[in-house]
Design a protein around this motif. Structure first.
Motif, PDB file in Angstrom:
ATOM      1  N   UNK A 131       0.813  -1.218   0.000  1.00  0.00           N
ATOM      2  CA  UNK A 131       0.000   0.000   0.000  1.00  0.00           C
ATOM      3  C   UNK A 131       0.851   1.276   0.000  1.00  0.00           C
ATOM      4  N   UNK A 132       2.159   1.125  -0.143  1.00  0.00           N
ATOM      5  CA  UNK A 132       3.080   2.272  -0.184  1.00  0.00           C
ATOM      6  C   UNK A 132       2.925   3.149   1.052  1.00  0.00           C
ATOM      7  N   UNK A 133       2.855   2.504   2.193  1.00  0.00           N
ATOM      8  CA  UNK A 133       2.750   3.211   3.474  1.00  0.00           C
ATOM      9  C   UNK A 133       4.105   3.150   4.165  1.00  0.00           C
ATOM     10  N   UNK A 134       4.527   4.277   4.716  1.00  0.00           N
ATOM     11  CA  UNK A 134       5.863   4.359   5.281  1.00  0.00           C
ATOM     12  C   UNK A 134       5.998   3.822   6.684  1.00  0.00           C
ATOM     13  N   UNK A 135       4.889   3.654   7.384  1.00  0.00           N
ATOM     14  CA  UNK A 135       4.974   3.225   8.786  1.00  0.00           C
ATOM     15  C   UNK A 135       3.632   2.688   9.254  1.00  0.00           C
TER      16      UNK A 135
END
Length: 280
Positions: A42-46
């Motif tokens: 989901x291209x989430x950084x954290x």
């Protein structure tokens, strides 16, 4: 950077809300590990960004994907083999005698994960073909995880999975190589029905299961939900049926619906006068 405790707890609470399963504080480290693939997808950084997305409800499927990733699908073939041997000998000997007229057995594997437990049972019956000739063995295996049930139904296992608990002889007899994986032979796969089911929901077999396996699952529930789960199991099992739990699990102090079987230590039977009458 490690996620904040509040973030980890939020995600653990999400798991509990959707599945009833708790994650102990000592197991919160699993959250970050289990969700890394989803973060990348989901291209989430954290995890904090993930929680923000969940709260904002930008993706209605996201909560289900998080729960799916956090479910513990730990399993192996013939896990705790001594208990499987107990079931295959004393347990099945008893049920074979009691069901001699019907020549039919109904077995439910609750919380079957990716299917190794159900396939282990199917192997036991297949390798005792002569003994069970003419019998109908109805083997139902269920799990709350869509991904686990999909893999179980597909019957395809990695080299690591296939070697856990399965002797080489049985592996070669009942599985065929499929690239880097091993796939269950059609003869064995056709013996099992897999379906999605939450143990806290009404039981799929109303009073018809001769044997239930519910192993290494109940300790993920709090006391109240564990009582509900035992009630569901009790609603599914025949009055003289047998229940098999995980090696570290017991009914003592957990429920009044089951008691230890006095003749087959390590297995459990429904409590109550109805059970005692039919079991006599």
């Amino acid at each position: 950077m490690s996620a904040a405790p509040a973030t980890l707890r939020f995600l653990a609470n999400l798991l509990e809300q959707h599945s009833g399963q708790q994650m102990a504080e000592s197991r919160l480290w699993r959250v970050e590990t289990a969700l890394k693939p989803l973060l990348r997808e989901r291209s989430l950084g954290s995890l904090a960004e993930l929680v923000t997305a969940l709260i904002g409800r930008r993706d209605e499927r996201l909560a289900g994907l998080v729960v799916e990733a956090l479910l513990n699908n730990e399993t192996s073939f013939f896990r705790d083999r001594a208990v499987f041997e107990l079931l295959a000998t004393a347990g099945l000997d008893r049920m074979r005698t009691r069901r001699a007229a019907e020549r039919r057995l109904s077995i439910w594997c609750a919380g079957c994960s990716t299917g190794q437990e159900a396939y282990s049972l199917a192997i036991q019956f297949a390798e005792a073909r002569t003994r069970w000739d003419g019998w109908r063995i109805d083997l139902l295996a269920t799990d709350i995880s869509h991904g686990a049930v999909t893999q179980a139904r597909d019957g395809r296992f990695s080299q690591f999975e296939i070697q856990r608990g399965l002797p080489v002889g049985q592996m070669l007899r009942w599985f065929e190589q499929d690239g880097a994986h091993w796939r269950v032979r059609r003869e064995l796969a056709g013996r099992i029905r897999f379906r999605e089911h939450n143990l806290l929901d009404p039981a799929p077999l109303a009073g018809k299961a001769d044997i239930i396996l519910c192993r290494n699952l109940l300790f993920y529930f709090n006391a109240e939900r564990r009582r509900v789960a035992f009630d569901r199991l009790h609603a599914a099992i025949a009055p003289d049926g047998l229940l098999m739990l995980g090696a570290g699990e017991t009914v003592v102090g957990q429920t009044d619906t089951f008691v230890s079987d006095p003749e087959i230590r390590g297995l459990y039977r429904p409590s109550g006068p109805q059970a005692a009458t039919r079991a006599a």
